[in-house]
Design a protein around this motif. Structure first.
Motif, PDB file in Angstrom:
ATOM      1  N   UNK A   1      26.939  40.772  16.797  1.00 14.10           N
ATOM      2  CA  UNK A   1      26.710  42.172  17.143  1.00 14.10           C
ATOM      3  C   UNK A   1      26.140  42.324  18.545  1.00 14.10           C
ATOM      4  N   UNK A   2      26.118  41.252  19.347  1.00 18.17           N
ATOM      5  CA  UNK A   2      25.637  41.326  20.720  1.00 18.17           C
ATOM      6  C   UNK A   2      26.800  41.581  21.672  1.00 18.17           C
ATOM      7  N   UNK A   3      26.557  42.385  22.700  1.00 18.73           N
ATOM      8  CA  UNK A   3      27.582  42.746  23.671  1.00 18.73           C
ATOM      9  C   UNK A   3      27.117  42.300  25.055  1.00 18.73           C
ATOM     10  N   UNK A   4      27.998  41.626  25.797  1.00 17.23           N
ATOM     11  CA  UNK A   4      27.656  41.097  27.109  1.00 17.23           C
ATOM     12  C   UNK A   4      28.617  41.651  28.164  1.00 17.23           C
ATOM     13  N   UNK A   5      28.093  41.939  29.316  1.00 17.53           N
ATOM     14  CA  UNK A   5      28.904  42.480  30.406  1.00 17.53           C
ATOM     15  C   UNK A   5      29.210  41.384  31.429  1.00 17.53           C
ATOM     16  N   UNK A   6      30.478  41.315  31.843  1.00 18.15           N
ATOM     17  CA  UNK A   6      30.909  40.346  32.855  1.00 18.15           C
ATOM     18  C   UNK A   6      31.370  41.136  34.074  1.00 18.15           C
ATOM     19  N   UNK A   7      30.597  41.075  35.141  1.00 16.51           N
ATOM     20  CA  UNK A   7      30.839  41.841  36.365  1.00 16.51           C
ATOM     21  C   UNK A   7      31.229  40.869  37.477  1.00 16.51           C
ATOM     22  N   UNK A   8      32.451  41.001  38.005  1.00 20.00           N
ATOM     23  CA  UNK A   8      32.948  40.044  38.994  1.00 20.00           C
ATOM     24  C   UNK A   8      33.641  40.729  40.156  1.00 20.00           C
ATOM     25  N   UNK A   9      33.386  40.216  41.350  1.00 22.74           N
ATOM     26  CA  UNK A   9      34.168  40.559  42.535  1.00 22.74           C
ATOM     27  C   UNK A   9      34.983  39.310  42.874  1.00 22.74           C
ATOM     28  N   UNK A  10      36.298  39.457  42.879  1.00 21.65           N
ATOM     29  CA  UNK A  10      37.186  38.313  43.029  1.00 21.65           C
ATOM     30  C   UNK A  10      38.011  38.404  44.307  1.00 21.65           C
ATOM     31  N   UNK A  11      38.253  37.247  44.893  1.00 19.04           N
ATOM     32  CA  UNK A  11      39.192  37.128  46.004  1.00 19.04           C
ATOM     33  C   UNK A  11      40.485  36.581  45.415  1.00 19.04           C
ATOM     34  N   UNK A  12      41.539  37.387  45.463  1.00 18.54           N
ATOM     35  CA  UNK A  12      42.798  37.038  44.799  1.00 18.54           C
ATOM     36  C   UNK A  12      43.897  36.843  45.837  1.00 18.54           C
ATOM     37  N   UNK A  13      44.572  35.720  45.761  1.00 18.78           N
ATOM     38  CA  UNK A  13      45.722  35.455  46.626  1.00 18.78           C
ATOM     39  C   UNK A  13      46.978  35.484  45.772  1.00 18.78           C
ATOM     40  N   UNK A  14      47.924  36.350  46.147  1.00 16.94           N
ATOM     41  CA  UNK A  14      49.162  36.499  45.402  1.00 16.94           C
ATOM     42  C   UNK A  14      50.276  35.657  46.030  1.00 16.94           C
ATOM     43  N   UNK A  15      51.042  34.997  45.175  1.00 19.30           N
ATOM     44  CA  UNK A  15      52.231  34.251  45.609  1.00 19.30           C
ATOM     45  C   UNK A  15      53.422  34.837  44.845  1.00 19.30           C
ATOM     46  N   UNK A  16      53.991  35.954  45.337  1.00 22.37           N
ATOM     47  CA  UNK A  16      55.042  36.664  44.584  1.00 22.37           C
ATOM     48  C   UNK A  16      56.280  35.815  44.300  1.00 22.37           C
ATOM     49  N   UNK A  17      56.691  34.990  45.245  1.00 21.38           N
ATOM     50  CA  UNK A  17      57.908  34.200  45.029  1.00 21.38           C
ATOM     51  C   UNK A  17      57.727  33.193  43.901  1.00 21.38           C
ATOM     52  N   UNK A  18      56.509  32.655  43.794  1.00 26.42           N
ATOM     53  CA  UNK A  18      56.207  31.685  42.726  1.00 26.42           C
ATOM     54  C   UNK A  18      55.634  32.359  41.483  1.00 26.42           C
TER      55      UNK A  18
END
Length: 249
Positions: A161-178
């Motif tokens: 019954x415990x609730x935890x918050x996960x707060x993240x700032x992410x650096x994301x690199x996209x590789x659309x061809x792959x």
């Protein structure tokens, strides 16, 4: 369990949970057991000193786990998880592996009838993810850093019954061809958090295979079973939501 939670996350955090879920017995423990959260052994022959309960307002903010100040606990390594069914005719394979020190690696694999391009479109629509992923409070594209996209996410995960918050700032690199994403924490929860998501077409079935791989070091020491249960709930739920959205369900 109440005593362990108070020792790990402080009695103030325990009071928030008790107020939110109206846990009468927990409130009584907070009011009458001054040893909650300490390592001092409880002597049943010694009467507990009565103190006023801590009044904590529980608003819209959920509990955010704090780093432990207790010594590291030696726990058994988790065995690989069995195949986890998440929907009719679909299964996600979740596995947690232990690395050096407190490092943990999570691997999730799932299949979908949707095309690779459709799944990629859903997965990279960062501002729309919170519209259909359960327990995702925020997801927004904050800007660009060279070839990388800066994404801010806030998610909830649960343990009993415990609730935890996960707060993240992410650096994301996209590789659309792959059809591959690489991500790394730049701020927020955990000491480190990095990984990738890869999409591929199964040559036999033509289904899209979703592969998620992430390695993190938690802030403080947590038992393996706790980390695994919370990660399983969070990651499998998110991948299943993306699959359903891509298939138009």
């Amino acid at each position: 369990m109440v005593r362990q939670f108070a020792k790990v996350y402080t009695t103030a955090a325990l009071a928030r949970v008790a107020d939110a879920y109206d846990l009468t017995q927990v409130k009584k423990r907070l009011a009458h057991d001054p040893r909650l959260g300490s390592d001092e052994p409880v002597d049943p022959a010694t009467p507990a000193r009565v103190t006023k309960p801590t009044k904590v307002t529980f608003g819209t903010q959920e509990i955010q786990p704090q780093p432990m100040n207790t010594p590291s606990m030696k726990t058994a390594e988790s065995a690989p998880s069995a195949l986890l069914p998440v929907s009719k005719g679909v299964a996600a394979d979740f596995r947690m592996e232990s690395g050096a020190g407190r490092e943990r690696t999570f691997i999730v694999r799932a299949g979908t009838k949707a095309s690779v391009n459709r799944v990629w479109e859903i997965m990279t629509g960062y501002d729309r993810l919170k519209q259909f992923i359960p327990d995702m409070l925020a997801s927004e594209r904050e800007g660009q850093d060279g070839a990388a996209v800066i994404v801010h996410t806030v998610c909830l995960t649960r343990l009993a019954f415990f609730v935890f918050k996960v707060n993240l700032h992410l650096r994301v690199i996209e590789h659309p061809r792959e059809h591959t994403l690489e991500f790394e924490r730049i701020a927020g929860e955990f000491e480190s958090f990095r990984g990738s998501v890869q999409l591929a077409t199964d040559p036999a079935t033509r289904d899209t295979q979703i592969g998620f791989h992430a390695t993190l070091v938690p802030s403080g020491h947590m038992m393996n079973w706790m980390i695994e249960k919370m990660a399983r709930r969070l990651l499998v739920t998110q991948i299943e939501a993306i699959r359903l959205r891509a298939e138009g369900q």
